[in-house]
Design a protein around this motif. Structure first.
Motif, mmCIF file in Angstrom:
data_model
loop_
_atom_site.group_PDB
_atom_site.id
_atom_site.type_symbol
_atom_site.label_atom_id
_atom_site.label_comp_id
_atom_site.label_asym_id
_atom_site.label_seq_id
_atom_site.Cartn_x
_atom_site.Cartn_y
_atom_site.Cartn_z
ATOM 1 N N UNK A 164 0.657 7.893 1.760
ATOM 2 C CA UNK A 164 1.194 6.946 2.739
ATOM 3 C C UNK A 164 1.851 6.948 3.829
ATOM 4 N N UNK A 165 1.164 6.290 5.338
ATOM 5 C CA UNK A 165 1.879 6.454 6.461
ATOM 6 C C UNK A 165 3.272 6.656 6.508
ATOM 7 N N UNK A 166 3.810 5.695 5.787
ATOM 8 C CA UNK A 166 5.498 5.412 6.410
ATOM 9 C C UNK A 166 6.456 6.356 4.484
ATOM 10 N N UNK A 167 5.817 7.081 4.054
ATOM 11 C CA UNK A 167 6.421 7.687 3.128
ATOM 12 C C UNK A 167 7.102 8.757 3.958
ATOM 13 N N UNK A 168 8.498 8.395 2.771
ATOM 14 C CA UNK A 168 10.045 9.340 4.203
ATOM 15 C C UNK A 168 9.644 10.709 4.586
ATOM 16 N N UNK A 169 8.986 11.615 3.667
ATOM 17 C CA UNK A 169 8.175 13.179 3.549
ATOM 18 C C UNK A 169 7.602 13.266 4.262
ATOM 19 N N UNK A 170 6.345 12.166 4.528
ATOM 20 C CA UNK A 170 5.334 12.529 5.587
ATOM 21 C C UNK A 170 6.254 12.330 6.598
#
Lengths: 509, 509
Positions: A74-80
């Motif tokens: 997901x765009x707002x995934x912390x690792x991303x």
């Protein structure tokens, strides 16, 4: 695997920047005078080492691998987000030629001396040549960094990413439109009694009371401490160690108290960050090379202003704590009641100096500076014409005659150290504070009931949940959208100022 | 050109190590408790970054070029020494496999917990397994570093370069031979009056007086400060910022005073280094990765012990300053005179705990530890037999029965953190202090006259000239040869102890 490697390296970048912050705190609080000769070099080495590690081939290899590993998240995934922020920061730093960076750094050193002399002699012309160079280099920096509409946007990016002049112009217009009538009407109204503010308040007691109140609203002393400095500040070395300072004037007590509440607000932002983000890019400003969890300087200011003004300068707060204040200074406030104290600390009077101005007139000082900076950078205001522009605006907006440049255009240190683009943070912080506070208290009416009962936990929980814990995961605007359902909106701030000052000064609605 | 580059890089190494020292000082004096969670990581990153920069390809290229540039210079030319010290440090670090270094670091963390538990329960067997691992890894380190005669020499190298067991064995034998009769005779003699030492001395006054005395002998407060800690220490961040701490017991005043004088001695070594050496290898222990100008831990201890014992515990000092002490604690010392005070602070009594022992018996604690370490490392003493060996030696040398392991073999933290090879510094410091002091006062009789007149300048000038200013330019033995005409010599120390204690205890010569 590459992501792990990227995070290991980013953790080291964070360590180096936090170490630089410790050296900065120490230099401002504890360092003997002689230490200054080598301290600046030590701090520069740490910052350059952090930048070099961030932009190293090893980091780039890890980043490329990590990008593959987070693909599809997901765009707002912390690792991303960590991956994209490392990439963005490398891009940012590599756009600035090292030769330009060196020139800018050298100018900052030179600028300070001529500014100090100019201020001492109240003569802008002494500082003008250095300021011209600083403006020229800042323009070069803006061109190197890049922008869509206005070069000033490139300079604001380091402090308030995403903010543009296009957005600030209507925001400021609306603030002026809403605030100017209040300022003008207060000029005609009777001022509340405030003689007791300037009585004798022992410095030690002021520090103890300021710390007690900071802890009372939620500042965690197990991970913090309070010291005395000339200019108050907050600084953190991870969420585990977040320190504040305040300043004390034995004849003007509000300074230490509201200074401490303001800095405690900053500190609670850092202390409230998700523990999982410690030493990660979500707790590191990799663009600004500063170890901080707050997502922008404006967002940070929203937390300090919220706790200082919406809580600390509220009627409920003093209904609850005026007794504590009286007890702290036996005999000093016997002839005063909570309501009188509340009105005294909320007096509004136009003044010359930004850092001494009140809640209502503060933003006029800011808007003046932002507009002057913007026009210096786009060339529509010549440096030589700066004092005239400054003085005219002070007269127009606050009705004040500026007696000399020292009390006018030369009062702030920022430009002399090469910092252009940071003033907007203060007003954005004020606007955000009101927007967040209004949403919190209308979404959860229990928060206001709790504040009336001196229980700061529910408000703090709401802020932790909607702001602090996210660290740098979301942009400022994403944060606002998620918390309040909309982007930056000046209306709650104007409603707050109108309601508060109309009531205090008995102005008809 | 290459030399310049090498010095630029070495300056950055120095900055990183000084930053680590600031973080260490902060952790021990100012840091809120919560900060410990991330502080250790920050310090580790700084040390590893310094090591990596020292051993980088860029440094090696600069070093090779610099070596050519200083070819033909005198062997003791400062720049030639910088070049050779950088080379020596790189060689040292590259001999230690990173896998071994990692294992040693991990063991240090594990060792501390079992040591703390063992000490709490006064049960050595709890710590024994960890100590066996630490000894095994230390042996591996010794093999990696290399040595001529004895593996213990390789471990001492990091703290006292050049010192060998071959040299320590006769030194210790001579010290024992000279000191044991004194200890034995004092055991039969009458102790001087000392009841007034344990009266009530307010903590604040103790700190103020300790600082006043430290400044009085020559500690420069413009480049220093004094704080309170559980374990006193000195630490520097270049010669421009050299800080000390002391500890305060309101019922035992000598602790804060002599602690401060001791640390001030360390501090004056650092403050006295040549300003031209700042940020160079001559102000950086590149082997130990510690930013320090003193050339060895023993040389450093010579300065602290000289100022603490030869000056601070002298009859002249108290003839001059006992009045100051009486004035600092009004009414507390009315029934005491300078001579009684001098004798009280020089009492000698065998004791269990090293850090509480007096000038005469201190070295027995040290020699015991060094010999136990040496035998653990060469395998002639099994870790399981350590308490027995410890207790037997305490009985033999000081006539003391050790009641339990907590007050015996478990009292020091050093081994638990993996440090083996550092105890010899204390005794070497004592020997050097006497050797330097005897030379200074016989070469320049005016120094003793000045001390009698409370003028510490001539002694400080002599030490600056012969010791402090050289930083790390000369080895410890070169320094001694240049200053006193000979290598480490125990005779001045034995003469000092004999004269002092024979007189105080009325022993026939």
């Amino acid at each position: 695997m590459s992501l792990d490697r990227m995070l290991t390296l980013a953790g080291q970048v964070n360590d180096l920047l936090n170490a630089s912050s410790v050296l900065s705190w120490d230099a401002r609080t504890m360092m003997p005078h002689g230490g200054s000769a080598t301290r600046a070099k030590q701090m520069a080495t740490l910052t350059v080492a952090a930048r070099d590690l961030l932009c190293s081939d090893e980091m780039k290899r890890a980043l490329d691998g990590a990008a593959g590993e987070v693909q599809g998240r997901a765009d707002d995934d912390p690792e991303a987000r960590m991956v994209s922020q490392v990439r963005e920061a490398i891009d940012y730093h590599e756009r600035i030629p090292s030769e330009l960076l060196r020139r800018k750094t050298e100018l900052s050193g030179i600028g300070h001396d001529s500014w100090a002399e100019a201020r001492e002699k109240a003569d802008f012309s002494i500082f003008a040549p250095a300021l011209k160079d600083i403006v020229a280099v800042s323009r070069e920096m803006a061109e190197a960094i890049g922008y869509e509409d206005h070069p000033y946007d490139a300079l604001m990016y380091r402090f308030e990413p995403g903010t543009t002049t296009k957005e600030l112009i209507p925001l400021f217009a609306r603030l002026r439109e809403g605030m100017q009538p209040l300022v003008d009407r207060i000029a005609q109204a009777e001022q509340p009694r405030a003689d007791f503010i300037t009585r004798e308040y022992p410095a030690d007691t002021q520090m103890a009371f300021a710390l007690k109140m900071a802890e009372r609203v939620g500042y965690d002393l197990h991970r913090g401490r309070l010291d005395t400095t000339v200019h108050p500040f907050e600084i953190s070395f991870t969420r585990n160690d977040v320190r504040i300072t305040t300043r004390v004037n034995p004849r003007y007590m509000p300074m230490s108290l509201f200074g401490a509440l303001h800095e405690a607000g900053h500190a609670m932002y850092e202390q409230g960050a998700d523990p999982a983000y410690v030493r990660t890019p979500l707790a590191t400003d990799l663009v600004g090379l500063y170890a901080v969890s707050g997502v922008s300087f404006g967002a940070h200011e929203s937390q300090s202003r919220l706790w200082e003004n919406h809580v600390g300068r509220s009627r409920a707060f003093w209904r609850n704590h005026f007794g504590d204040l009286q007890a702290a200074y036996p005999g000093t406030l016997d002839d005063v009641d909570a309501e009188e104290f509340y009105r005294a600390i909320n007096r509004s009077r136009p003044s010359l100096i930004r850092v001494e101005s009140d809640e209502l007139t503060y933003d006029f000082h800011i808007m003046l500076r932002v507009e002057i900076e913007r026009r210096m950078i786009d060339g529509s205001l010549d440096v030589d014409d700066l004092p005239e522009a400054w003085n005219a605006e002070m007269k127009r907006s606050l009705g004040i005659d500026v007696p000399d440049d020292a009390q006018g255009v030369l009062q702030d240190v920022h430009w002399s150290s090469g910092q252009i683009g940071t003033f907007c943070n203060y007003t954005i912080g004020n606007v955000m504070a009101a927007q967040l506070f209004e949403t919190a208290t209308s979404e959860q009416p229990g928060i206001r009931d709790a504040l009336e009962a001196a229980d700061y936990g529910p408000l703090k929980d709401w802020l932790d949940e909607h702001v602090c814990r996210h660290g740098r995961r979301f942009t400022r605007d994403e944060l606002l959208e998620r918390a309040t359902g909309r982007a930056l909106d000046p209306e709650p701030y104007l409603r707050h100022l109108n309601a508060k000052y109309s009531e205090i000064y008995g102005l008809a609605a």
